[in-house]
Write an enzyme that holds these catalytic residues in place. Structure first.
Site, PDB file in Angstrom:
ATOM      1  N   GLN A 231      -2.622 -18.835  53.213  1.00 60.35           N
ATOM      2  CA  GLN A 231      -2.158 -18.205  51.974  1.00 60.35           C
ATOM      3  C   GLN A 231      -2.496 -19.067  50.759  1.00 60.35           C
ATOM      4  O   GLN A 231      -2.242 -18.650  49.626  1.00 60.35           O
ATOM      5  CB  GLN A 231      -0.638 -17.981  52.033  1.00 60.35           C
ATOM      6  N   ARG A 378       9.055 -13.331  52.762  1.00 62.04           N
ATOM      7  CA  ARG A 378       9.445 -12.646  51.513  1.00 62.04           C
ATOM      8  C   ARG A 378      10.746 -13.198  50.966  1.00 62.04           C
ATOM      9  O   ARG A 378      11.721 -12.479  50.782  1.00 62.04           O
ATOM     10  CB  ARG A 378       9.565 -11.156  51.772  1.00 62.04           C
ATOM     11  N   CYS A 379      10.716 -14.499  50.702  1.00 61.68           N
ATOM     12  CA  CYS A 379      11.985 -15.169  50.421  1.00 61.68           C
ATOM     13  C   CYS A 379      12.108 -15.700  49.014  1.00 61.68           C
ATOM     14  O   CYS A 379      13.211 -16.047  48.599  1.00 61.68           O
ATOM     15  CB  CYS A 379      12.137 -16.334  51.380  1.00 61.68           C
ATOM     16  N   GLU A 752       8.354  -9.587  46.823  1.00 58.67           N
ATOM     17  CA  GLU A 752       9.473  -9.989  47.671  1.00 58.67           C
ATOM     18  C   GLU A 752      10.778  -9.258  47.354  1.00 58.67           C
ATOM     19  O   GLU A 752      11.714  -9.282  48.162  1.00 58.67           O
ATOM     20  CB  GLU A 752       9.687 -11.498  47.542  1.00 58.67           C
TER      21      GLU A 752
HETATM   22  N1  MCN Z   1       1.895  -5.499  41.274  1.00 56.81           N
HETATM   23  C1  MCN Z   1       1.723  -4.520  40.314  1.00 56.81           C
HETATM   24  N2  MCN Z   1       2.478  -4.568  39.162  1.00 56.81           N
HETATM   25  C2  MCN Z   1       3.411  -5.525  38.981  1.00 56.81           C
HETATM   26  C3  MCN Z   1       3.624  -6.500  39.984  1.00 56.81           C
HETATM   27  C4  MCN Z   1       2.820  -6.470  41.123  1.00 56.81           C
HETATM   28  O1  MCN Z   1       0.907  -3.625  40.501  1.00 56.81           O
HETATM   29  N3  MCN Z   1       4.139  -5.574  37.882  1.00 56.81           N
HETATM   30  C5  MCN Z   1       1.024  -5.531  42.467  1.00 56.81           C
HETATM   31  C6  MCN Z   1       0.126  -6.770  42.403  1.00 56.81           C
HETATM   32  O2  MCN Z   1      -0.983  -6.579  41.622  1.00 56.81           O
HETATM   33  C7  MCN Z   1      -0.173  -7.024  43.857  1.00 56.81           C
HETATM   34  C8  MCN Z   1       1.122  -6.581  44.537  1.00 56.81           C
HETATM   35  O3  MCN Z   1       1.781  -5.685  43.632  1.00 56.81           O
HETATM   36  O4  MCN Z   1      -1.259  -6.237  44.259  1.00 56.81           O
HETATM   37  C9  MCN Z   1       2.062  -7.773  44.824  1.00 56.81           C
HETATM   38  O5  MCN Z   1       2.081  -8.592  43.699  1.00 56.81           O
HETATM   39  P1  MCN Z   1       3.056  -9.842  43.469  1.00 56.81           P
HETATM   40  O6  MCN Z   1       4.446  -9.377  43.339  1.00 56.81           O
HETATM   41  O7  MCN Z   1       2.467 -10.644  42.372  1.00 56.81           O
HETATM   42  O8  MCN Z   1       3.027 -10.674  44.833  1.00 56.81           O
HETATM   43  P2  MCN Z   1       1.797 -11.493  45.453  1.00 56.81           P
HETATM   44  O9  MCN Z   1       0.573 -10.732  45.278  1.00 56.81           O
HETATM   45  O10 MCN Z   1       1.856 -12.893  45.031  1.00 56.81           O
HETATM   46  O11 MCN Z   1       2.161 -11.387  46.988  1.00 56.81           O
HETATM   47  C10 MCN Z   1       3.066 -12.274  47.608  1.00 56.81           C
HETATM   48  C11 MCN Z   1       4.254 -11.545  48.176  1.00 56.81           C
HETATM   49  C12 MCN Z   1       4.921 -12.424  49.134  1.00 56.81           C
HETATM   50  S1  MCN Z   1       5.413 -13.943  48.607  1.00 56.81           S
HETATM   51  C13 MCN Z   1       5.077 -12.057  50.436  1.00 56.81           C
HETATM   52  S2  MCN Z   1       5.923 -13.119  51.437  1.00 56.81           S
HETATM   53  C14 MCN Z   1       4.554 -10.828  50.918  1.00 56.81           C
HETATM   54  C15 MCN Z   1       4.389  -9.814  49.862  1.00 56.81           C
HETATM   55  O12 MCN Z   1       3.810 -10.330  48.777  1.00 56.81           O
HETATM   56  N4  MCN Z   1       3.625 -10.840  51.907  1.00 56.81           N
HETATM   57  C16 MCN Z   1       2.914  -9.704  52.162  1.00 56.81           C
HETATM   58  N5  MCN Z   1       3.917  -8.612  50.268  1.00 56.81           N
HETATM   59  C17 MCN Z   1       3.078  -8.539  51.338  1.00 56.81           C
HETATM   60  N6  MCN Z   1       2.406  -7.394  51.608  1.00 56.81           N
HETATM   61  C18 MCN Z   1       1.528  -7.384  52.639  1.00 56.81           C
HETATM   62  N7  MCN Z   1       0.866  -6.231  52.896  1.00 56.81           N
HETATM   63  N8  MCN Z   1       1.293  -8.467  53.408  1.00 56.81           N
HETATM   64  C19 MCN Z   1       1.950  -9.616  53.204  1.00 56.81           C
HETATM   65  O13 MCN Z   1       1.708 -10.677  53.956  1.00 56.81           O
HETATM   66 CU1  CUM Z   2       8.802 -16.945  50.853  1.00 51.63          CU
HETATM   67  S1  CUM Z   2       7.465 -15.863  51.876  1.00 51.63           S
HETATM   68 MO1  CUM Z   2       6.084 -15.427  50.485  1.00 51.63          MO
HETATM   69  O1  CUM Z   2       6.538 -16.622  49.379  1.00 51.63           O
HETATM   70  O2  CUM Z   2       4.692 -15.956  51.049  1.00 51.63           O
END
Ligand code: MCN
Ligand code: CUM
Length: 798
Positions: A231, A378-379, A752
């Site tokens: 990651q 997802r913490c 998350e």
């Molecule tokens: N997004 C959006 N508009 C926003 C916020 C987010 O369209 N205002 C979209 C983003 O562009 C992205 C998605 O939603 O495509 C998730 O965005 P974001 O909240 O920024 O999270 P990350 O991309 O950093 O993803 C990490 C988060 C975490 S920490 C875990 S744990 C988790 C999760 O995402 N693991 C996942 N969702 C998951 N989903 C899948 N399919 N697989 C994982 O391993």
């Molecule tokens: Cu705490 S699980 Mo996500 O932050 O990859």
């Protein structure tokens, strides 16, 4: 952005038909996934590639007396058997964890948890490697294990980390946060106080793809290439270089398609290091792929917090103080995967959505003979635990005072005009409108109707009770300001590198890495919005440290808050340069050029017909650039966010509890989320659905369990219960939009939120079904037997 109830928008996003902000663009990555063309680590096959199988300890606590690999070596096709002694020669016997602890790569003297890595067999194919692993003979002196955190602190408990100089017991840290004296004072003077003890059980992210790597040492280039389930490829490159001594520019980490991470793929695991060491020694590529039980039993678990919460309030239910005391089981090493400067991550946000005068939290971390971990799934780095605590405590208080749980939240919310808001434990909330989200959820859930129905069933002594649970959570995501977060000293910025080609399409390279979140689509949407390009003309690349700009990786829902901001800023830099090229092409002064978000074109002020598209500008940048400008059209941005973002939401769950069987049925599941401005509503919906399913899994099914001998009894899919479509109800989702004032496109993270926010709503619902009979808490996972016991205790069981 099309949103009827959107709050103030920093910029107008309208979905101009080019796939920009707010449009439901179909996921670009899905074509290769649904046609079987995904490329995961285990799909990688290199000429001459060897396979690695790890020999694991059957004991949870044991001294390794002797390892004999000779019978394995006798097998045709076995190339090597590696032990700690072999790794010691290369200084690779131990590796640092993300919490400054040191973990054995292969056990040097003492096994500290069941299934710990003891030796590795390298063979021509996987089957031979596995046969070889069975033939490695290890003599153990079995020691008494301790798996329970409380027992681990008792005076006669075996000391697990005796190899550490100053370690005389199993205690790792004590940490406290908030103002103790002030909180004590508030509690002494309060009309009412309530207390509840609750466990957040150990669970595991269990991504569909387990962890694995293909390491390839090239002795011609002195270069190590590792394809791995990561990651955080760049952070892993730095750590790999530090551990191995190979200079960082000679280390390449590639994270190909990743089949789910959920935090499980943030840490570095011994298997990766063993594969790399074996490749280095044998000068051939080496593949290591985990099996399911290896994944659940040895890689980063989540939670395992034993919490006691207390709330002080007025007789009207106005919360004045919150206290919490936690016993945290970290397993055999302190290897929690979180980058904050606090030993318990962001747990100190436990005052949640409420305006609380004083708060105090104390935590103790403990070693046990169990797998290391604690932060995953997802913490948002322990926010799951914090939200669970406060949302459960609000329900406990509501029942004590006989105030409706929706009403008591209303009386305590941080008001929408109080932002930016500083919490009692020092967090600076960017924006929020909690009451609006709750109101919307109440309406969608038909709350009053269910309250009536609940009353009716109690009066009629019905066989099935109704329970209504609420959670009005606040998340904290977007690690983070360098001042609060770093990995190995590297501050938590992120990056984007945007290059526009002569023919008008573009490549965006980002420092974060998707594991299923859809970055190839949503990051292209950010650029489409900011440059007036069509989303199909932008390709997003990530996961290769040789080509991507340095980034800290995807976890803590930080991609949007941090790398998303970097992408927007990089696109705006390109837009600024495009203006000067437009001026040249349109034969006007640069000050007279205006960019129009609606049409996506640049035009001369007051003369909209004298306009030029980004495609024409791209051509100009390479073929007819102004003498004063460098040719080319590209920009890089490294973004260190000024603050976290604080998404929030209100979830309402209605359950039916069967008094005869203890079974819980979901009648209604409403989730209203607010992640600021939304990039792709369809992807957000997918994130919410998946996250709610995982919240249900946590509340109802999942638990990694151990017996007293340290055997993992919940370590495979027979015993670790993943939810299926059968257990998952229909979700009704809604949203509000409260933009983040400090984010370039007003967006907050969302990945998350559903897993953080939903477990307390579900437990609150089950408790709510029995609270008229005095029940104040039911422990997760709420399997039918657990619920039936609670019913029985309340005198409600049939
Ligand atoms: N997004 C959006 N508009 C926003 C916020 C987010 O369209 N205002 C979209 C983003 O562009 C992205 C998605 O939603 O495509 C998730 O965005 P974001 O909240 O920024 O999270 P990350 O991309 O950093 O993803 C990490 C988060 C975490 S920490 C875990 S744990 C988790 C999760 O995402 N693991 C996942 N969702 C998951 N989903 C899948 N399919 N697989 C994982 O391993
Ligand atoms: Cu705490 S699980 Mo996500 O932050 O990859």
């Amino acid at each position: 952005q099309h949103d009827d109830d959107g709050g103030p928008q920093p910029e107008k996003h309208c979905g101009h038909g080019r796939g920009g902000m707010g449009e439901e663009v179909a996921r670009k990555e899905d074509k290769r996934f649904i046609t079987g063309r995904g490329n995961y680590v285990d799909d990688i096959k290199k000429p001459g590639m060897l396979h690695c199988e790890i020999v694991r300890s059957p004991h949870a606590h044991a001294r390794v007396e002797e390892i004999d690999g000779s019978r394995a070596m006798d097998l045709d096709g076995v190339v090597a058997v590696l032990t700690a002694d072999d790794l010691l020669e290369h200084d690779l016997a131990t590796m640092p964890t993300l919490m400054d602890d040191t973990q054995d790569v292969l056990v040097n003297e003492k096994v500290k948890f069941q299934s710990q890595e003891v030796a590795a067999v390298i063979a021509e194919d996987r089957y031979t490697a596995k046969d070889g692993a069975e033939k490695v003979e290890v003599d153990y002196e079995v020691l008494d294990p301790v798996v329970d955190a409380k027992e681990a602190l008792e005076a006669d408990a075996p000391v697990i980390r005796e190899e550490l100089d100053d370690q005389e017991d199993n205690h790792i840290f004590d940490w406290d946060t908030g103002d103790k004296e002030e909180t004590e004072r508030v509690f002494e003077e309060a009309d009412v106080t309530v207390e509840e003890q609750m466990e957040y059980q150990r669970i595991h992210p269990a991504p569909i793809e387990t962890c694995g790597a293909v390491a390839d040492w090239d002795p011609g280039k002195d270069k190590m290439t590792v394809h791995m389930t990561s990651q955080a490829p760049h952070a892993h490159r730095t750590l790999f270089s530090q551990v191995s001594g190979i200079p960082e520019h000679k280390v390449r980490i590639v994270s190909p398609d990743v089949g789910g991470g959920f935090g499980n793929k943030v840490p570095i695991y011994p298997g990766y290091v063993v594969a790399a060491a074996a490749s280095y020694v044998l000068e051939r590529p080496v593949k290591w792929i985990e099996e399911r039980s290896e994944n659940i039993q040895t890689t980063g678990f989540a939670r395992d917090y034993d919490m006691t919460g207390e709330v002080a309030a007025t007789e009207d239910g106005v919360i004045e103080g919150v206290k919490v005391d936690v016993l945290a089981n970290h397993g055999a090493y302190n290897a929690a995967a979180q980058p904050s400067k606090f030993p318990a991550g962001f747990f100190n946000i436990f005052t949640g959505s409420y305006d609380v005068e004083a708060a105090y939290g104390s935590l103790t971390g403990v070693y046990t003979n169990t797998a290391p971990g604690g932060v995953a799934y997802r913490c948002s780095f322990r926010v799951t635990e914090a939200v669970y605590l406060i949302e459960r405590m609000v329900k406990v208080l509501a029942d004590e005072l006989d105030v409706d749980p929706a009403e008591i939240r209303r009386r305590n919310f941080i008001p929408s005009d109080a932002f930016p808001y500083e919490s009692a434990t020092g967090w600076n909330y960017d924006s929020g409108d909690y009451e609006k989200a709750l109101d919307k959820a109440l309406e969608m859930a038909d709350y009053e109707h269910y309250r009536e129905e609940q009353k009716r069933r109690i009066e009629e002594d019905a066989d099935k009770l109704l329970g209504i649970g609420i959670s009005s959570f606040t998340e904290i995501v977007g690690a983070g300001p360098g001042k609060q977060c770093d990995i190995a000293g590297i501050e938590m910025f992120d990056s984007a590198d945007l290059r526009v080609n002569p023919t008008g399409n573009a490549v965006l390279r980002i420092g974060v890495q998707t594991q299923g979140q859809g970055h190839e689509t949503t990051f292209a949407q950010i650029v489409a919005e900011e440059l007036g390009m069509d989303v199909d003309n932008i390709v997003v690349e990530h996961g290769d440290t040789d080509t991507e700009p340095y980034g800290l990786g995807t976890y803590g829902s930080r991609s949007t808050p941090v790398a998303g901001a970097a992408a927007a800023v990089a696109a705006r830099k390109v837009r600024d340069k495009a203006k000067s090229i437009a001026a040249n092409e349109l034969e006007a002064a640069e000050e007279d050029i205006e960019w129009d978000r609606e049409s996506g074109e640049f035009h001369v002020v007051g003369a909209p017909d004298r306009s030029i598209t980004i495609t024409e500008i791209a051509a100009g940048a390479y073929m007819n650039h102004p003498g004063s400008e460098e040719p080319g059209l590209e920009a890089v941005n490294y973004y260190d966010p000024p603050e976290m973002t604080y998404p929030f939401g209100s979830y309402i769950v209605v359950v039916e509890v069967d008094r005869e069987t203890g079974e819980v049925d979901f009648e209604k599941f409403v989730a209203v989320d607010d992640c600021g401005n939304r990039i792709n509503p369809m992807i957000i919906e997918g994130q919410i659905h998946g996250g709610l399913a995982q919240g249900i899994a946590t509340a109802m099914l999942e638990e990694v369990t151990y017996d007293d001998n340290g055997n993992v009894t919940g370590g495979d899919f027979m015993n670790y219960l993943l939810p299926t479509a059968h257990e998952i109800p229909e979700f009704e989702t809604g949203h509000t939009v409260t933009p983040s004032p400090h984010h370039p496109i007003g967006a907050k993270g969302v990945g998350e939120s559903p897993t953080v926010g939903s477990p307390p709503a579900i437990v609150n619902a089950v408790v709510d079904a029995m609270s008229h009979a005095g029940t104040t808490h039911v422990e997760m996972p709420m399997t039918p037997d657990v619920v039936w016991e609670a019913l029985d205790e309340a005198g409600l069981a049939l």
